[in-house]
Write a protein that holds these residues in place. Sequence first.
Motif, PDB file in Angstrom:
ATOM      1  N   UNK A 103       0.846  -1.173   0.267  1.00  0.00           N
ATOM      2  CA  UNK A 103      -0.162   0.006  -0.001  1.00  0.00           C
ATOM      3  C   UNK A 103       1.069   1.369  -0.133  1.00  0.00           C
ATOM      4  N   UNK A 104       1.898   1.097   0.790  1.00  0.00           N
ATOM      5  CA  UNK A 104       2.664   2.410   0.918  1.00  0.00           C
ATOM      6  C   UNK A 104       3.313   2.665  -0.165  1.00  0.00           C
ATOM      7  N   UNK A 105       4.002   1.804  -0.949  1.00  0.00           N
ATOM      8  CA  UNK A 105       4.908   1.961  -2.111  1.00  0.00           C
ATOM      9  C   UNK A 105       3.977   2.002  -3.285  1.00  0.00           C
ATOM     10  N   UNK A 106       2.885   1.422  -3.523  1.00  0.00           N
ATOM     11  CA  UNK A 106       2.044   1.382  -4.725  1.00  0.00           C
ATOM     12  C   UNK A 106       0.829   1.892  -4.917  1.00  0.00           C
ATOM     13  N   UNK A 107      -0.316   1.627  -3.607  1.00  0.00           N
ATOM     14  CA  UNK A 107      -1.382   1.905  -3.629  1.00  0.00           C
ATOM     15  C   UNK A 107      -1.630   3.485  -3.390  1.00  0.00           C
ATOM     16  N   UNK A 108      -0.987   3.732  -2.352  1.00  0.00           N
ATOM     17  CA  UNK A 108      -1.213   5.251  -1.820  1.00  0.00           C
ATOM     18  C   UNK A 108      -0.581   6.235  -2.957  1.00  0.00           C
ATOM     19  N   UNK A 109       0.842   5.694  -3.337  1.00  0.00           N
ATOM     20  CA  UNK A 109       1.147   6.630  -4.254  1.00  0.00           C
ATOM     21  C   UNK A 109       0.172   6.885  -5.705  1.00  0.00           C
ATOM     22  N   UNK A 110      -0.308   5.966  -5.915  1.00  0.00           N
ATOM     23  CA  UNK A 110      -1.132   6.020  -7.328  1.00  0.00           C
ATOM     24  C   UNK A 110      -2.690   6.721  -6.859  1.00  0.00           C
ATOM     25  N   UNK A 111      -3.093   6.765  -5.716  1.00  0.00           N
ATOM     26  CA  UNK A 111      -4.433   7.556  -5.590  1.00  0.00           C
ATOM     27  C   UNK A 111      -4.067   8.829  -4.870  1.00  0.00           C
ATOM     28  N   UNK A 156      10.797  16.843  -6.930  1.00  0.00           N
ATOM     29  CA  UNK A 156       9.987  17.860  -7.309  1.00  0.00           C
ATOM     30  C   UNK A 156       8.587  17.795  -6.635  1.00  0.00           C
ATOM     31  N   UNK A 157       7.919  16.896  -7.235  1.00  0.00           N
ATOM     32  CA  UNK A 157       6.366  16.565  -7.137  1.00  0.00           C
ATOM     33  C   UNK A 157       6.359  16.086  -5.736  1.00  0.00           C
ATOM     34  N   UNK A 158       5.182  16.188  -4.936  1.00  0.00           N
ATOM     35  CA  UNK A 158       4.995  15.487  -3.902  1.00  0.00           C
ATOM     36  C   UNK A 158       5.099  14.219  -3.852  1.00  0.00           C
ATOM     37  N   UNK A 159       4.959  13.445  -4.815  1.00  0.00           N
ATOM     38  CA  UNK A 159       4.971  11.871  -5.012  1.00  0.00           C
ATOM     39  C   UNK A 159       6.281  11.506  -4.926  1.00  0.00           C
ATOM     40  N   UNK A 160       7.314  12.527  -5.654  1.00  0.00           N
ATOM     41  CA  UNK A 160       8.676  12.042  -5.713  1.00  0.00           C
ATOM     42  C   UNK A 160       9.263  12.417  -4.098  1.00  0.00           C
ATOM     43  N   UNK A 161       8.872  13.236  -3.676  1.00  0.00           N
ATOM     44  CA  UNK A 161       9.342  13.528  -2.105  1.00  0.00           C
ATOM     45  C   UNK A 161       8.897  12.371  -1.291  1.00  0.00           C
ATOM     46  N   UNK A 162       7.770  11.809  -1.458  1.00  0.00           N
ATOM     47  CA  UNK A 162       7.195  11.023  -0.563  1.00  0.00           C
ATOM     48  C   UNK A 162       7.851   9.869  -0.928  1.00  0.00           C
ATOM     49  N   UNK A 163       8.149   9.364  -1.912  1.00  0.00           N
ATOM     50  CA  UNK A 163       9.012   8.139  -2.199  1.00  0.00           C
ATOM     51  C   UNK A 163      10.298   8.108  -1.686  1.00  0.00           C
TER      52      UNK A 163
END
Lengths: 264, 354
Positions: B35-43, B176-183
Amino acid sequence: MTATGGRRIGDVLLKVEDISLSFGGVRALSGVSFDIRKHEIRAIIGPNGAGKSSMLNVINGFYHPQKGKIIFKDIARTDIGPYDAASRGIARTFQNIALFRGMSTLDNIMTGRLLKMKRNLFWQALYWGPARREEMEHRAAAERIIDFLEIQSIRKVPVGRLPYGLQKRVELGRALAAEPELLLLDEPMAGMNVEEKEDMCRFILDVNDEFGTTIALIEHDMGVVMDISDRVVVLDYGKKIADGTPDEVRGNQAVIDAYLGVQH
Amino acid sequence: MLYREAGQFKTSYGDDQAIFPIRQDRIGVAIILLAAYLAIPLTASPYLFTSILIPFLIYALAAIGLNLLTGYCGQVSLGTGGFMAVGAYAAYNFAIRMPELNLLVVFLLAGGCAALVGVVFGIPSLRIKGFYLAVATLAAQFFMDWMFSRIKWFTNYTPSGSVNAPPLSLFGFAIDTPAERYYLILAIVTVMALAAKNLVRGRVGRSWMAIRDMDIAAEIIGIRPLRAKLSAFAVSSFYAGIAGALWAFLHLGSWEPLAFDINRSFTLLFMVIIGGLGSILGCFFGAAFILIVPLALNQIPTALGIPISTAMISHLEFMIFGALIVFFLIVEPHGLARLWALGKEKLRLWPFPH
Ligand SMILES: Nc1ncnc2c1ncn2[C@@H]1O[C@H](COP(=O)(O)OP(=O)(O)OP(=O)(O)O)[C@@H](O)[C@H]1O
Ligand SMILES: [Mg+2]
């Protein structure tokens, strides 16, 4: 059971010479000398406040005597630290149980092996390769102690939740885990019922017999002392008043007086 | 009956020493990681990333640092915010003065600086305990506040005292993007949480816990209090330092010393107490809880149509946290993590009462 049977009592392992220790005005020990031989079970007895625990604290470097010498394995020192004592093979238990209450039985025993573990922080953070192998090796050793003391069923229980008698047993386990040459036991049977005392006696004799560990033991139960010890030293008001085999000590007038509270 | 270890035999000490010895737990962890690595970033929406997920992960990381020191080694600290500040400003200075450094190296160096500072401020712990030590670490906090607002070199002489993180990139990819920072944060937190768990289940962790539970007995076993305590301060501050650098670079972007003031230290201490002293998992619970309660207080009354002022909400927040901290300190010092474990224990026995 007076156990000179299978094991041979060897040379002097530890000798304390003319130890004096005071706290402010209180003289806990004055000029006490005695020795402990390899493989023997040496009892230290005496009335309350005689200085028995203080003597053990001196031997394992926790108290620093003002005067005297401690000769362990032929090296004489006046002032040793707990770390030196531990790393040279002295382990102990305490009169008031001093377990790590938040940790399980297994972790307490593993902690007893800490000095034998060498991998640094970095390897441990990885928990891989040598660090993992080391951990498994020591786990196996800890399990041997757990089997020996018959405490398999409480392996994972936090020791704070165990009954008193079992805590004493775990504390013995933690001391054994260090594979000491000299084991100091401060009233290992205090507060136990008869059955628990018998178990503890058996463990002490087995440790002495199977691992050849030298044991210094403080105990108030004279029956036990007479049964399992090879030699007994008697302290009273910080002074040594007798030293010899259980039979010699039992017949000694000064000892009888001390226990009956005859005025000095 | 679903949560049961029957039939799962451990055949080696390695299996038994595993972090998750029970199969159902391993499956649970796999699901969370997926979820943390796939589901959440996608949604997830950018809002979710920047206001919840990113601060949650960084808080959890800092809480792990504090928990290693306070929960495992028993040394109370009110200086976590200060150690985070060291990490943030160290990262800033390394990044602007040596722009060629890899971002991960910058973070590592930031952690290293914080660790050094942590060791220095940990020295009093050799003499003092409990409340007095807490006061000494408070001094660290105030010293850092002072240093980063007064010594202009640290802020590169910016007139306002507020600094900006440089543009970030890793191995040539812009972050840059929130998703990149999150990862990036998620990867760092995963690795560091695992490392923390490894430390506490091995020799070093046991030496910390031994000092916490009975320092005299620990010493007699051959644990040197100096080493044990200072290593706890070092590792703890290393974690706090990296968390501080992440907070500054990836969460705030631009910040001033106030971002790491005493409130930060207290918030982290609350997280650790509510989540559970002496539990790595608890740090995640604590961080989630502290983030979610204010949000819930904001959303629920409005959703139910109850009129409530913002002032009231912040009062309520204080009252709830205060009450919970008292509750956990008195009733359940092992916090939410312990309640979780008890719940699992019940489930393991269910439907039989014992
Ligand atoms: N840390 C200390 N500070 C001050 N006095 C101490 C300390 N430790 C021991 N003493 C004193 O030294 C004397 C001997 O104490 P010790 O504990 O060695 O006696 P003991 O023979 O073990 O007695 P018990 O059978 O009650 O355990 C006592 O008068 C005690 O009050
Ligand atoms: Mg005593």
